[in-house]
Design a protein around this motif. Structure first.
Motif, PDB file in Angstrom:
ATOM      1  N   GLU A 103      10.309  32.798  20.393  1.00 18.63           N
ATOM      2  CA  GLU A 103      10.629  31.382  20.577  1.00 18.63           C
ATOM      3  C   GLU A 103       9.433  30.547  21.031  1.00 18.63           C
ATOM      4  O   GLU A 103       9.263  29.415  20.595  1.00 18.63           O
ATOM      5  CB  GLU A 103      11.763  31.232  21.601  1.00 18.63           C
ATOM      6  CG  GLU A 103      13.130  31.662  21.086  1.00 18.63           C
ATOM      7  CD  GLU A 103      14.224  31.400  22.103  1.00 18.63           C
ATOM      8  OE1 GLU A 103      13.905  30.801  23.162  1.00 18.63           O
ATOM      9  OE2 GLU A 103      15.374  31.786  21.853  1.00 18.63           O
ATOM     10  N   ARG A 104       8.622  31.074  21.899  1.00  9.93           N
ATOM     11  CA  ARG A 104       7.553  30.270  22.498  1.00  9.93           C
ATOM     12  C   ARG A 104       6.244  30.347  21.727  1.00  9.93           C
ATOM     13  O   ARG A 104       5.226  29.846  22.189  1.00  9.93           O
ATOM     14  CB  ARG A 104       7.339  30.706  23.958  1.00  9.93           C
ATOM     15  CG  ARG A 104       8.519  30.352  24.868  1.00  9.93           C
ATOM     16  CD  ARG A 104       8.460  31.092  26.177  1.00  9.93           C
ATOM     17  NE  ARG A 104       8.482  32.531  25.979  1.00  9.93           N
ATOM     18  CZ  ARG A 104       9.571  33.247  25.684  1.00  9.93           C
ATOM     19  NH1 ARG A 104      10.735  32.636  25.521  1.00  9.93           N
ATOM     20  NH2 ARG A 104       9.493  34.546  25.519  1.00  9.93           N
ATOM     21  N   PHE A 105       6.272  30.966  20.569  1.00 13.50           N
ATOM     22  CA  PHE A 105       5.069  31.119  19.754  1.00 13.50           C
ATOM     23  C   PHE A 105       5.097  30.202  18.537  1.00 13.50           C
ATOM     24  O   PHE A 105       6.157  29.951  17.961  1.00 13.50           O
ATOM     25  CB  PHE A 105       4.929  32.566  19.267  1.00 13.50           C
ATOM     26  CG  PHE A 105       4.288  33.491  20.253  1.00 13.50           C
ATOM     27  CD1 PHE A 105       2.990  33.939  20.069  1.00 13.50           C
ATOM     28  CD2 PHE A 105       4.983  33.912  21.376  1.00 13.50           C
ATOM     29  CE1 PHE A 105       2.403  34.797  20.973  1.00 13.50           C
ATOM     30  CE2 PHE A 105       4.404  34.779  22.286  1.00 13.50           C
ATOM     31  CZ  PHE A 105       3.108  35.217  22.089  1.00 13.50           C
ATOM     32  N   ARG A 106       3.922  29.720  18.175  1.00 13.35           N
ATOM     33  CA  ARG A 106       3.728  29.072  16.880  1.00 13.35           C
ATOM     34  C   ARG A 106       3.045  30.077  15.964  1.00 13.35           C
ATOM     35  O   ARG A 106       2.113  30.778  16.368  1.00 13.35           O
ATOM     36  CB  ARG A 106       2.845  27.825  17.020  1.00 13.35           C
ATOM     37  CG  ARG A 106       3.452  26.725  17.877  1.00 13.35           C
ATOM     38  CD  ARG A 106       2.467  25.571  18.023  1.00 13.35           C
ATOM     39  NE  ARG A 106       2.219  24.918  16.739  1.00 13.35           N
ATOM     40  CZ  ARG A 106       1.212  24.053  16.527  1.00 13.35           C
ATOM     41  NH1 ARG A 106       0.377  23.757  17.507  1.00 13.35           N
ATOM     42  NH2 ARG A 106       1.063  23.490  15.349  1.00 13.35           N
ATOM     43  N   TYR A 107       3.518  30.164  14.733  1.00 17.82           N
ATOM     44  CA  TYR A 107       3.014  31.168  13.799  1.00 17.82           C
ATOM     45  C   TYR A 107       2.264  30.498  12.653  1.00 17.82           C
ATOM     46  O   TYR A 107       2.715  29.484  12.100  1.00 17.82           O
ATOM     47  CB  TYR A 107       4.166  32.013  13.257  1.00 17.82           C
ATOM     48  CG  TYR A 107       4.730  32.970  14.278  1.00 17.82           C
ATOM     49  CD1 TYR A 107       4.320  34.297  14.330  1.00 17.82           C
ATOM     50  CD2 TYR A 107       5.668  32.530  15.220  1.00 17.82           C
ATOM     51  CE1 TYR A 107       4.835  35.173  15.277  1.00 17.82           C
ATOM     52  CE2 TYR A 107       6.183  33.403  16.168  1.00 17.82           C
ATOM     53  CZ  TYR A 107       5.757  34.723  16.197  1.00 17.82           C
ATOM     54  OH  TYR A 107       6.262  35.572  17.139  1.00 17.82           O
ATOM     55  N   PHE A 108       1.129  31.091  12.300  1.00 20.15           N
ATOM     56  CA  PHE A 108       0.309  30.589  11.202  1.00 20.15           C
ATOM     57  C   PHE A 108      -0.058  31.751  10.280  1.00 20.15           C
ATOM     58  O   PHE A 108      -0.283  32.875  10.737  1.00 20.15           O
ATOM     59  CB  PHE A 108      -0.972  29.947  11.726  1.00 20.15           C
ATOM     60  CG  PHE A 108      -0.752  28.688  12.516  1.00 20.15           C
ATOM     61  CD1 PHE A 108      -0.826  27.442  11.913  1.00 20.15           C
ATOM     62  CD2 PHE A 108      -0.470  28.759  13.878  1.00 20.15           C
ATOM     63  CE1 PHE A 108      -0.607  26.289  12.650  1.00 20.15           C
ATOM     64  CE2 PHE A 108      -0.256  27.605  14.619  1.00 20.15           C
ATOM     65  CZ  PHE A 108      -0.326  26.372  14.008  1.00 20.15           C
ATOM     66  N   VAL A 109      -0.122  31.448   8.996  1.00 24.35           N
ATOM     67  CA  VAL A 109      -0.631  32.395   8.005  1.00 24.35           C
ATOM     68  C   VAL A 109      -2.008  31.915   7.575  1.00 24.35           C
ATOM     69  O   VAL A 109      -2.151  30.812   7.053  1.00 24.35           O
ATOM     70  CB  VAL A 109       0.313  32.501   6.788  1.00 24.35           C
ATOM     71  CG1 VAL A 109      -0.296  33.409   5.721  1.00 24.35           C
ATOM     72  CG2 VAL A 109       1.673  33.030   7.220  1.00 24.35           C
ATOM     73  N   GLY A 110      -3.018  32.715   7.846  1.00 29.93           N
ATOM     74  CA  GLY A 110      -4.382  32.360   7.474  1.00 29.93           C
ATOM     75  C   GLY A 110      -4.832  33.103   6.239  1.00 29.93           C
ATOM     76  O   GLY A 110      -4.171  34.041   5.779  1.00 29.93           O
ATOM     77  N   GLY A 111      -5.953  32.675   5.686  1.00 30.88           N
ATOM     78  CA  GLY A 111      -6.489  33.308   4.490  1.00 30.88           C
ATOM     79  C   GLY A 111      -7.240  34.588   4.822  1.00 30.88           C
ATOM     80  O   GLY A 111      -7.863  34.706   5.874  1.00 30.88           O
ATOM     81  N   HIS A 112      -7.184  35.552   3.908  1.00 29.97           N
ATOM     82  CA  HIS A 112      -7.926  36.802   4.066  1.00 29.97           C
ATOM     83  C   HIS A 112      -8.117  37.430   2.685  1.00 29.97           C
ATOM     84  O   HIS A 112      -7.163  37.541   1.929  1.00 29.97           O
ATOM     85  CB  HIS A 112      -7.160  37.773   4.973  1.00 29.97           C
ATOM     86  CG  HIS A 112      -7.936  39.012   5.308  1.00 29.97           C
ATOM     87  ND1 HIS A 112      -7.934  40.134   4.504  1.00 29.97           N
ATOM     88  CD2 HIS A 112      -8.764  39.288   6.339  1.00 29.97           C
ATOM     89  CE1 HIS A 112      -8.722  41.041   5.035  1.00 29.97           C
ATOM     90  NE2 HIS A 112      -9.230  40.559   6.145  1.00 29.97           N
ATOM     91  N   PRO A 113      -9.350  37.799   2.285  1.00 29.19           N
ATOM     92  CA  PRO A 113     -10.559  37.877   3.108  1.00 29.19           C
ATOM     93  C   PRO A 113     -11.342  36.570   3.247  1.00 29.19           C
ATOM     94  O   PRO A 113     -12.360  36.545   3.919  1.00 29.19           O
ATOM     95  CB  PRO A 113     -11.389  38.916   2.347  1.00 29.19           C
ATOM     96  CG  PRO A 113     -11.027  38.693   0.911  1.00 29.19           C
ATOM     97  CD  PRO A 113      -9.558  38.363   0.930  1.00 29.19           C
ATOM     98  N   TYR A 114     -10.852  35.506   2.596  1.00 30.55           N
ATOM     99  CA  TYR A 114     -11.551  34.229   2.693  1.00 30.55           C
ATOM    100  C   TYR A 114     -10.686  33.222   3.440  1.00 30.55           C
ATOM    101  O   TYR A 114      -9.468  33.165   3.245  1.00 30.55           O
ATOM    102  CB  TYR A 114     -11.887  33.681   1.299  1.00 30.55           C
ATOM    103  CG  TYR A 114     -12.582  34.668   0.403  1.00 30.55           C
ATOM    104  CD1 TYR A 114     -13.616  35.472   0.889  1.00 30.55           C
ATOM    105  CD2 TYR A 114     -12.201  34.824  -0.929  1.00 30.55           C
ATOM    106  CE1 TYR A 114     -14.245  36.398   0.071  1.00 30.55           C
ATOM    107  CE2 TYR A 114     -12.837  35.738  -1.752  1.00 30.55           C
ATOM    108  CZ  TYR A 114     -13.858  36.528  -1.251  1.00 30.55           C
ATOM    109  OH  TYR A 114     -14.473  37.444  -2.052  1.00 30.55           O
ATOM    110  N   PRO A 115     -11.273  32.412   4.322  1.00 32.48           N
ATOM    111  CA  PRO A 115     -10.483  31.422   5.065  1.00 32.48           C
ATOM    112  C   PRO A 115      -9.862  30.389   4.131  1.00 32.48           C
ATOM    113  O   PRO A 115     -10.361  30.140   3.031  1.00 32.48           O
ATOM    114  CB  PRO A 115     -11.521  30.784   5.997  1.00 32.48           C
ATOM    115  CG  PRO A 115     -12.838  31.020   5.335  1.00 32.48           C
ATOM    116  CD  PRO A 115     -12.709  32.333   4.631  1.00 32.48           C
ATOM    117  N   ASP A 116      -8.749  29.796   4.580  1.00 30.72           N
ATOM    118  CA  ASP A 116      -8.093  28.748   3.818  1.00 30.72           C
ATOM    119  C   ASP A 116      -7.631  27.656   4.778  1.00 30.72           C
ATOM    120  O   ASP A 116      -7.997  27.659   5.959  1.00 30.72           O
ATOM    121  CB  ASP A 116      -6.932  29.304   2.992  1.00 30.72           C
ATOM    122  CG  ASP A 116      -5.829  29.937   3.850  1.00 30.72           C
ATOM    123  OD1 ASP A 116      -5.881  29.798   5.093  1.00 30.72           O
ATOM    124  OD2 ASP A 116      -4.907  30.554   3.278  1.00 30.72           O
TER     125      ASP A 116
END
Length: 228
Positions: free
Chosen positions: A86-99
């Protein structure tokens, strides 16, 4: 021989299981967090930053250890978490290259850890892949396209990870210990799962909370030596 190989495999899988590993090394004893020989008083519920391929699992286990007493958290991984705290914000990042997700995650992390007080505690959970998943260039003139091409060249150039990360650190506003600087004045604890040799802990996710032993001069020398 087959039975012995199976036994070794099963023991190895148990040893590297995220939950098993964290529970064996981190305990809460009353109002104190014990991590090895480190004792950290829990004056206030900590803020948590989890970055890397194991970020979501590490965040869940730490939340279990703390009995759900987390003030706020950010988790950045290469895939959506099936179970969100509940207290977390979740992000999906790029891999192996940033996005774009890598950039948004970095802004959220900076916002979470900045302007802390001396009685605050920030816990960083770091695992492999964090170099691309969390990215913020140290010069606003560096575009996302620049970062992606920069990482493409590094990932495909054949250099060992410790040399790749020397170059990554010196374009970043977070790598090479700069994320830890953002969390000053707070007490800080970094828990990391290493995917690099034991003597190179500052190379896990390019060491966002570790002192940087490399220099800008080394980065230039590597680029020139290898025609990058």
């Amino acid at each position: 021989g087959k039975q012995l190989a199976e036994q070794i495999f099963l023991e190895m899988m148990t040893a590297i299981d995220v939950r098993h590993a964290m529970l064996s090394k981190i305990q809460r004893q009353g109002e104190t967090l014990v991590a090895g020989d480190i004792l950290l008083p829990l004056r206030r519920a900590p803020r948590v930053v989890a970055v890397g391929k194991a970020a979501n699992r590490m965040a869940a286990v730490l939340d279990e250890i703390l009995g759900g007493q987390v003030e706020a958290g950010v988790a950045v991984s290469p895939a959506e978490s099936p179970h969100k705290l509940e207290r977390f914000r979740y992000f999906v990042g790029g891999h192996p290259y940033p996005d774009e997700g890598s950039l948004r995650a970095a802004d959220a992390v900076v916002d979470l850890v900045s302007n802390r007080r001396a009685d605050d505690l920030v816990i960083f959970l770091i695992s492999g892949g964090g170099s691309a998943l969390l990215e913020k260039p140290n010069d606003p003139a560096i575009s996302l396209a620049d970062l992606r091409e920069f990482n493409r060249v590094l990932v495909t150039c054949g250099l060992p990870i410790e040399q790749i990360n020397v170059l990554r650190k010196h374009l970043s506003a977070l790598k090479g210990g700069r994320l830890a600087v953002r969390a000053y004045h707070a007490a800080q604890l970094t828990i990391f799962i290493s995917d690099v040799p034991d003597h190179l802990p500052s190379m896990v996710a390019s060491g966002p909370t570790r002192p940087d032993e490399s220099t800008v001069e080394q980065a230039y020398a590597l680029a020139e030596q290898h025609g990058l």
